[in-house]
Structures are given as C-alpha cells and as structure tokens.
Motif scaffolding. Structure first.
Motif, PDB file in Angstrom:
ATOM      1  N   ARG A   1       0.809  -1.219   0.000  1.00 33.85           N
ATOM      2  CA  ARG A   1       0.000   0.000   0.000  1.00 33.85           C
ATOM      3  C   ARG A   1       0.840   1.266   0.000  1.00 33.85           C
ATOM      4  O   ARG A   1       0.441   2.280  -0.561  1.00 33.85           O
ATOM      5  CB  ARG A   1      -0.919   0.027   1.219  1.00 33.85           C
ATOM      6  CG  ARG A   1      -2.060  -0.959   1.109  1.00 33.85           C
ATOM      7  CD  ARG A   1      -3.000  -0.819   2.256  1.00 33.85           C
ATOM      8  NE  ARG A   1      -2.294  -1.136   3.504  1.00 33.85           N
ATOM      9  CZ  ARG A   1      -2.792  -0.949   4.703  1.00 33.85           C
ATOM     10  NH1 ARG A   1      -3.987  -0.443   4.842  1.00 33.85           N
ATOM     11  NH2 ARG A   1      -2.088  -1.258   5.777  1.00 33.85           N
ATOM     12  N   LYS A   2       2.024   1.222   0.624  1.00 38.40           N
ATOM     13  CA  LYS A   2       2.856   2.418   0.729  1.00 38.40           C
ATOM     14  C   LYS A   2       4.213   2.245   0.059  1.00 38.40           C
ATOM     15  O   LYS A   2       5.195   2.823   0.486  1.00 38.40           O
ATOM     16  CB  LYS A   2       3.053   2.768   2.201  1.00 38.40           C
ATOM     17  CG  LYS A   2       1.778   3.140   2.913  1.00 38.40           C
ATOM     18  CD  LYS A   2       2.041   3.500   4.346  1.00 38.40           C
ATOM     19  CE  LYS A   2       0.774   3.897   5.061  1.00 38.40           C
ATOM     20  NZ  LYS A   2       1.030   4.215   6.465  1.00 38.40           N
ATOM     21  N   GLY A   3       4.276   1.412  -0.968  1.00 41.93           N
ATOM     22  CA  GLY A   3       5.556   1.192  -1.642  1.00 41.93           C
ATOM     23  C   GLY A   3       5.937  -0.274  -1.618  1.00 41.93           C
ATOM     24  O   GLY A   3       5.108  -1.140  -1.351  1.00 41.93           O
ATOM     25  N   LEU A   4       7.207  -0.542  -1.878  1.00 44.98           N
ATOM     26  CA  LEU A   4       7.676  -1.926  -1.937  1.00 44.98           C
ATOM     27  C   LEU A   4       7.871  -2.508  -0.543  1.00 44.98           C
ATOM     28  O   LEU A   4       8.396  -1.843   0.346  1.00 44.98           O
ATOM     29  CB  LEU A   4       8.989  -1.996  -2.717  1.00 44.98           C
ATOM     30  CG  LEU A   4       8.880  -1.705  -4.205  1.00 44.98           C
ATOM     31  CD1 LEU A   4      10.268  -1.595  -4.824  1.00 44.98           C
ATOM     32  CD2 LEU A   4       8.077  -2.784  -4.894  1.00 44.98           C
ATOM     33  N   ASN A   5       7.426  -3.755  -0.383  1.00 43.14           N
ATOM     34  CA  ASN A   5       7.589  -4.481   0.876  1.00 43.14           C
ATOM     35  C   ASN A   5       8.468  -5.694   0.642  1.00 43.14           C
ATOM     36  O   ASN A   5       8.410  -6.323  -0.417  1.00 43.14           O
ATOM     37  CB  ASN A   5       6.237  -4.963   1.405  1.00 43.14           C
ATOM     38  CG  ASN A   5       5.329  -3.843   1.820  1.00 43.14           C
ATOM     39  OD1 ASN A   5       5.762  -2.721   2.025  1.00 43.14           O
ATOM     40  ND2 ASN A   5       4.053  -4.136   1.942  1.00 43.14           N
ATOM     41  N   ALA A   6       9.256  -6.055   1.651  1.00 40.86           N
ATOM     42  CA  ALA A   6      10.062  -7.270   1.599  1.00 40.86           C
ATOM     43  C   ALA A   6       9.168  -8.465   1.958  1.00 40.86           C
ATOM     44  O   ALA A   6       8.418  -8.407   2.929  1.00 40.86           O
ATOM     45  CB  ALA A   6      11.229  -7.173   2.576  1.00 40.86           C
ATOM     46  N   ILE A   7       9.232  -9.516   1.140  1.00 42.45           N
ATOM     47  CA  ILE A   7       8.484 -10.749   1.408  1.00 42.45           C
ATOM     48  C   ILE A   7       9.422 -11.940   1.255  1.00 42.45           C
ATOM     49  O   ILE A   7      10.528 -11.788   0.729  1.00 42.45           O
ATOM     50  CB  ILE A   7       7.254 -10.898   0.475  1.00 42.45           C
ATOM     51  CG1 ILE A   7       7.700 -10.942  -0.996  1.00 42.45           C
ATOM     52  CG2 ILE A   7       6.243  -9.792   0.707  1.00 42.45           C
ATOM     53  CD1 ILE A   7       6.628 -11.428  -1.942  1.00 42.45           C
ATOM     54  N   ASN A   8       8.957 -13.118   1.665  1.00 37.87           N
ATOM     55  CA  ASN A   8       9.776 -14.341   1.607  1.00 37.87           C
ATOM     56  C   ASN A   8      11.152 -14.107   2.217  1.00 37.87           C
ATOM     57  O   ASN A   8      12.170 -14.510   1.660  1.00 37.87           O
ATOM     58  CB  ASN A   8       9.897 -14.867   0.170  1.00 37.87           C
ATOM     59  CG  ASN A   8       8.567 -15.296  -0.384  1.00 37.87           C
ATOM     60  OD1 ASN A   8       7.699 -15.776   0.350  1.00 37.87           O
ATOM     61  ND2 ASN A   8       8.379 -15.126  -1.676  1.00 37.87           N
ATOM     62  N   VAL A   9      11.179 -13.468   3.378  1.00 41.92           N
ATOM     63  CA  VAL A   9      12.422 -13.099   4.041  1.00 41.92           C
ATOM     64  C   VAL A   9      13.001 -14.316   4.745  1.00 41.92           C
ATOM     65  O   VAL A   9      12.346 -14.952   5.555  1.00 41.92           O
ATOM     66  CB  VAL A   9      12.198 -11.957   5.055  1.00 41.92           C
ATOM     67  CG1 VAL A   9      13.490 -11.598   5.757  1.00 41.92           C
ATOM     68  CG2 VAL A   9      11.615 -10.740   4.348  1.00 41.92           C
ATOM     69  N   LYS A  10      14.253 -14.633   4.401  1.00 37.83           N
ATOM     70  CA  LYS A  10      14.958 -15.774   4.989  1.00 37.83           C
ATOM     71  C   LYS A  10      16.321 -15.313   5.480  1.00 37.83           C
ATOM     72  O   LYS A  10      16.954 -14.468   4.848  1.00 37.83           O
ATOM     73  CB  LYS A  10      15.194 -16.857   3.931  1.00 37.83           C
ATOM     74  CG  LYS A  10      13.938 -17.397   3.295  1.00 37.83           C
ATOM     75  CD  LYS A  10      14.275 -18.366   2.199  1.00 37.83           C
ATOM     76  CE  LYS A  10      13.029 -18.761   1.445  1.00 37.83           C
ATOM     77  NZ  LYS A  10      13.334 -19.534   0.260  1.00 37.83           N
ATOM     78  N   ARG A  11      16.784 -15.905   6.596  1.00 40.64           N
ATOM     79  CA  ARG A  11      18.149 -15.622   7.049  1.00 40.64           C
ATOM     80  C   ARG A  11      19.123 -16.188   6.028  1.00 40.64           C
ATOM     81  O   ARG A  11      18.948 -17.290   5.531  1.00 40.64           O
ATOM     82  CB  ARG A  11      18.404 -16.249   8.420  1.00 40.64           C
ATOM     83  CG  ARG A  11      17.792 -15.467   9.559  1.00 40.64           C
ATOM     84  CD  ARG A  11      18.251 -15.939  10.908  1.00 40.64           C
ATOM     85  NE  ARG A  11      18.129 -17.362  11.118  1.00 40.64           N
ATOM     86  CZ  ARG A  11      17.032 -17.980  11.554  1.00 40.64           C
ATOM     87  NH1 ARG A  11      15.955 -17.288  11.822  1.00 40.64           N
ATOM     88  NH2 ARG A  11      17.026 -19.291  11.714  1.00 40.64           N
ATOM     89  N   ALA A  12      20.173 -15.431   5.739  1.00 41.21           N
ATOM     90  CA  ALA A  12      21.168 -15.863   4.743  1.00 41.21           C
ATOM     91  C   ALA A  12      22.155 -16.829   5.356  1.00 41.21           C
ATOM     92  O   ALA A  12      22.370 -16.861   6.538  1.00 41.21           O
ATOM     93  CB  ALA A  12      21.890 -14.643   4.181  1.00 41.21           C
TER      94      ALA A  12
END
Length: 63
Positions: free
Chosen positions: A52-63
């Motif tokens: 809604r307010k821009g790009l969001n991070a999804i599918n976030v995984k620890r590297a």
C-alpha cells in the motif's frame, strides 16, 4: 532474490525494515512476509512486492 541486513525489527508489533545491500534502500517488512524469525543485524535474502505504501520485503529468509 535481494540481499540485505535487518536494520530494525519490533517483535511485539510484528514489523521492521530491511536495508538492501546493493542499493542501500530500506524496505518495510511485516511478520507475515517472514519465512524465518529475524532480529536486528541479521543478514537476509528477500523478494519485493508492491504494498500500500511502496515496496515491501516478502519471503524473508536468514542468509
């Protein structure tokens, strides 16, 4: 996949921000977009999705 670092994450509120390693841009992340639990300063990989307010991070995984 993008790489970045968790700049801030509030467990009780369920959101935070991830700083992209290449562009230094910051992206909002919500607990619903997490694959793994994250904490501040964790190295992560993520995808971007329009929110809604821009790009969001999804599918976030620890590297």
């Amino acid at each position: 996949m993008n790489n970045g670092t968790v700049k801030f994450f509030n467990d009780s509120k369920g959101f935070g921000f991830i700083k992209d390693a290449e562009t230094n841009q910051e992206y909002f992340v919500h607990v619903s977009g997490l694959v793994h639990e994250i904490r501040e300063n964790d190295e992560v990989t993520f995808e971007l999705q329009e929110g809604r307010k821009g790009l969001n991070a999804i599918n976030v995984k620890r590297a």
